[in-house]
Design a protein around this motif. Structure first.
Motif, short mmCIF file in Angstrom:
data_model
loop_
_atom_site.label_atom_id
_atom_site.label_comp_id
_atom_site.label_asym_id
_atom_site.label_seq_id
_atom_site.Cartn_x
_atom_site.Cartn_y
_atom_site.Cartn_z
N THR A 47 -6.66 8.38 -0.57
CA THR A 47 -7.27 8.20 0.75
C THR A 47 -7.53 6.73 1.03
O THR A 47 -7.27 6.21 2.12
N SER A 48 -8.02 6.03 -0.01
CA SER A 48 -8.35 4.62 0.11
C SER A 48 -7.12 3.78 0.39
O SER A 48 -7.13 2.87 1.23
N VAL A 49 -6.02 4.08 -0.30
CA VAL A 49 -4.77 3.33 -0.13
C VAL A 49 -4.19 3.56 1.27
O VAL A 49 -3.74 2.62 1.94
N ILE A 50 -4.20 4.82 1.72
CA ILE A 50 -3.71 5.15 3.07
C ILE A 50 -4.57 4.46 4.12
O ILE A 50 -4.08 3.92 5.12
N SER A 51 -5.89 4.45 3.90
CA SER A 51 -6.82 3.79 4.81
C SER A 51 -6.52 2.30 4.90
O SER A 51 -6.51 1.71 5.99
N ASP A 86 0.81 -1.22 0.00
CA ASP A 86 0.00 0.00 0.00
C ASP A 86 0.85 1.28 0.00
O ASP A 86 0.50 2.25 -0.68
N ILE A 87 1.96 1.27 0.76
CA ILE A 87 2.78 2.49 0.76
C ILE A 87 3.50 2.65 -0.59
O ILE A 87 3.77 3.77 -1.02
N ILE A 126 7.00 8.92 3.71
CA ILE A 126 6.05 9.82 4.39
C ILE A 126 4.79 9.06 4.80
O ILE A 126 4.30 9.19 5.93
N ALA A 127 4.28 8.21 3.88
CA ALA A 127 3.07 7.43 4.17
C ALA A 127 3.29 6.49 5.34
O ALA A 127 2.44 6.38 6.24
N LEU A 128 4.46 5.83 5.38
CA LEU A 128 4.75 4.88 6.46
C LEU A 128 4.85 5.59 7.81
O LEU A 128 4.35 5.09 8.82
N VAL A 129 5.48 6.76 7.82
CA VAL A 129 5.61 7.54 9.06
C VAL A 129 4.23 7.96 9.57
O VAL A 129 3.93 7.84 10.77
N ILE A 130 3.39 8.46 8.67
CA ILE A 130 2.03 8.89 9.06
C ILE A 130 1.24 7.72 9.65
O ILE A 130 0.60 7.85 10.70
N ILE A 131 1.31 6.58 8.98
CA ILE A 131 0.56 5.40 9.43
C ILE A 131 1.07 4.92 10.79
O ILE A 131 0.29 4.56 11.67
#
Length: 494
Positions: A305-309, A113-114, A136-141
């Motif tokens: 949004t869907s991928v981050i979710s 996903d990331i 960035i995505a991994l840090v946010i998650i």
């Protein structure tokens, strides 16, 4: 000592998820790129009638699966439930295999996903290196999952709400387009009868789409993971299951119908099946047909949004499964420790580390990455198989021991039809992944497609031989309801 302090003292997670969180997590978990993008390829393969048939059948299976899970989750609401149910109602070796299988699946999915999030960002900023967006995505998650379970629940609630609102707008715009109110001309039902429509390719095509639909619906079982941290699982879990079933049927079936009515199955635009195909996403095409110029950019934001979710849910699910494995004696004890806010930090760090290594392998060794992704491909269906067989054994043991259904907080309808249907369809989906590989004796493709099956069998038989476990006789299965914050350590079969 109050409830939360008691949980901290026992190293347990907190019950911080509200009923609306549980409902939206269960709903949002199965609304992702499978619906927003891959639904078009399903119509292309089997025609409008074939795609609708496959999604209706899968919807029925998911409903029975959810009711099976609901019956067990309200009787024994715990984090990482699948492994515990398999251990308690079938065989400790099955719990061990199911738990590690599910953890592995979601840890790999987070990495996928990331990577996908970076590809989606290229739509707007093609010159920025992809690894920056993934980092960035991994840090946010990680931060969302490290704060508190209520932070995770609130984040998922709003990200899922965005997806749901998008689908509602899509259905309204689609209906107006079909009747010619938007888009300039009446569409009607003519695309259901062109060439070979509505059914294209017969049963083999429906089976192949059934497999695609199965991947689209994966994530619905997250409601079982959330039961252990729900404020009132006896009410919120059944409510989520009943609501989610109707919403899934309405969203998925109506969405497939609208796409099939507006875009003919012969259109090459329906062939895209990944998040990089946003320009030809069925949603984008329908919005453009209705005259909405910014459709591609808006849908790209929704898909991001869907991928981050999905990654966020994956991190939560895998962390809680690792926590459960530790409490069940299937993983190091340190992974079962929680911080003051109820987050199992060691499990979270271990999962993040594996996701990071998997992501790095996508850059350093693409072949290793592809094998990892392939190895996690069927694990969702294997988890569903485990849920169905656990419920079948739970209910039979419950009745065998003289209990009455009225004792259950929630009971699944149409037993044993529900779990038996799920078992049959799960086997059908697993076998139907790549029948061409068997037909042509392509051993490499067989291994890539089905590698997760022997991996689970190895885990099962390794534990069984090492600990000499046996399938628990029905009259010895512990069907007693769990206390609110039951310590899972007693599930350990030494």
């Amino acid at each position: 000592m109050n409830d939360n302090e008691s949980q901290e003292a026992n190293g347990q997670v907190k019950r911080g998820l509200k009923a609306r969180h549980v409902s939206m997590i269960a709903l949002g978990g199965c609304i992702g790129t499978g619906l927003f993008v891959a639904s078009g390829s399903a119509i292309s393969q089997a025609g409008p009638g074939g795609a609708l048939t496959a999604y209706v059948l899968m919807g029925m299976m998911v409903y029975f699966l959810m009711t099976s899970l609901g019956e067990m989750a309200t009787n024994m609401p715990i984090s990482g439930s699948f492994a515990a149910y398999s251990s308690k109602y079938v065989d400790p070796a099955l719990g061990f295999a199911m738990g590690w299988n599910y953890w592995f699946n979601w840890a790999i999915t987070v990495a996928v996903d990331i990577s996908t999030a970076a590809l989606v960002m290229k739509f707007w900023l093609p010159n920025v290196p992809a690894w920056i967006w993934s980092a960035i995505a991994l840090v946010i998650i990680f931060l969302i999952n490290a704060m508190s379970v209520s932070t995770f629940g609130e984040t998922e609630f709003w990200m899922s709400a965005i997806k749901v609102v998008t689908i509602i707008i899509f259905l309204v715009v689609g209906a107006l387009t079909i009747f010619g109110i938007m888009g300039g001309h009446f569409v009607g039902m003519r695309n259901f009868s062109i060439k070979q429509a509505p059914f294209v390719g017969g049963f083999p095509a429906i089976l192949s789409v059934f497999v695609v639909a199965g991947f689209s619906f994966q994530g619905t079982e997250l409601v079982g993971i959330t039961a252990g941290e729900s404020q009132d699982p006896q009410h919120s879990v059944p409510k989520a299951i009943n609501e989610v079933f109707w919403r899934i049927i309405l969203f998925y079936i109506l969405t497939i119908f609208v796409i099939a009515a507006i875009i003919p199955y012969t259109s090459h635009s329906l062939l895209g099946s990944s998040a990089t195909d946003i320009a030809i996403s069925p949603f984008t095409l329908v919005f453009q047909r209705a005259g909405l110029a910014a459709a591609a950019s808006v849908m790209n934001a929704v898909i991001l949004t869907s991928v981050i979710s999905s990654a966020n849910s994956g991190m939560y699910a895998s962390t809680r499964m690792l926590y459960s494995l530790s409490n069940s004696g299937y993983a190091p004890k340190s992974l079962g420790k929680t911080a003051a806010n109820g987050i199992p930090y060691y499990s979270l760090l271990a999962t993040t580390f594996v996701s990071l290594l998997t992501f790095i392998s996508s850059i350093a060794g693409p072949q290793i990455y592809m094998w990892l992704v392939a190895a996690s491909g069927l694990t969702g269906f294997i988890a569903w198989f485990g849920i169905a067989i656990s419920h079948y054994r739970f209910r039979r043991a419950f009745i065998r021991q003289g209990h009455d259904l009225s004792e259950l907080k929630y009971h699944a309808k149409l037993f044993p039809f529900g779990p038996v249907l799920c078992l049959i369809l799960c086997i059908l989906v697993i076998v139907g992944q790549n029948p061409q590989a068997f037909a042509s004796f392509d051993w490499k493709q067989i291994l890539v497609t089905y590698i997760s099956v022997p991996l689970v069998l190895i885990l099962y038989f390794w534990y069984k031989l090492k600990h000499h476990t046996k399938i628990i006789p029905l009259d010895q299965v512990d069907v007693s309801p769990a206390h609110k914050d039951e310590d899972l350590s007693k599930l350990n079969n030494k």
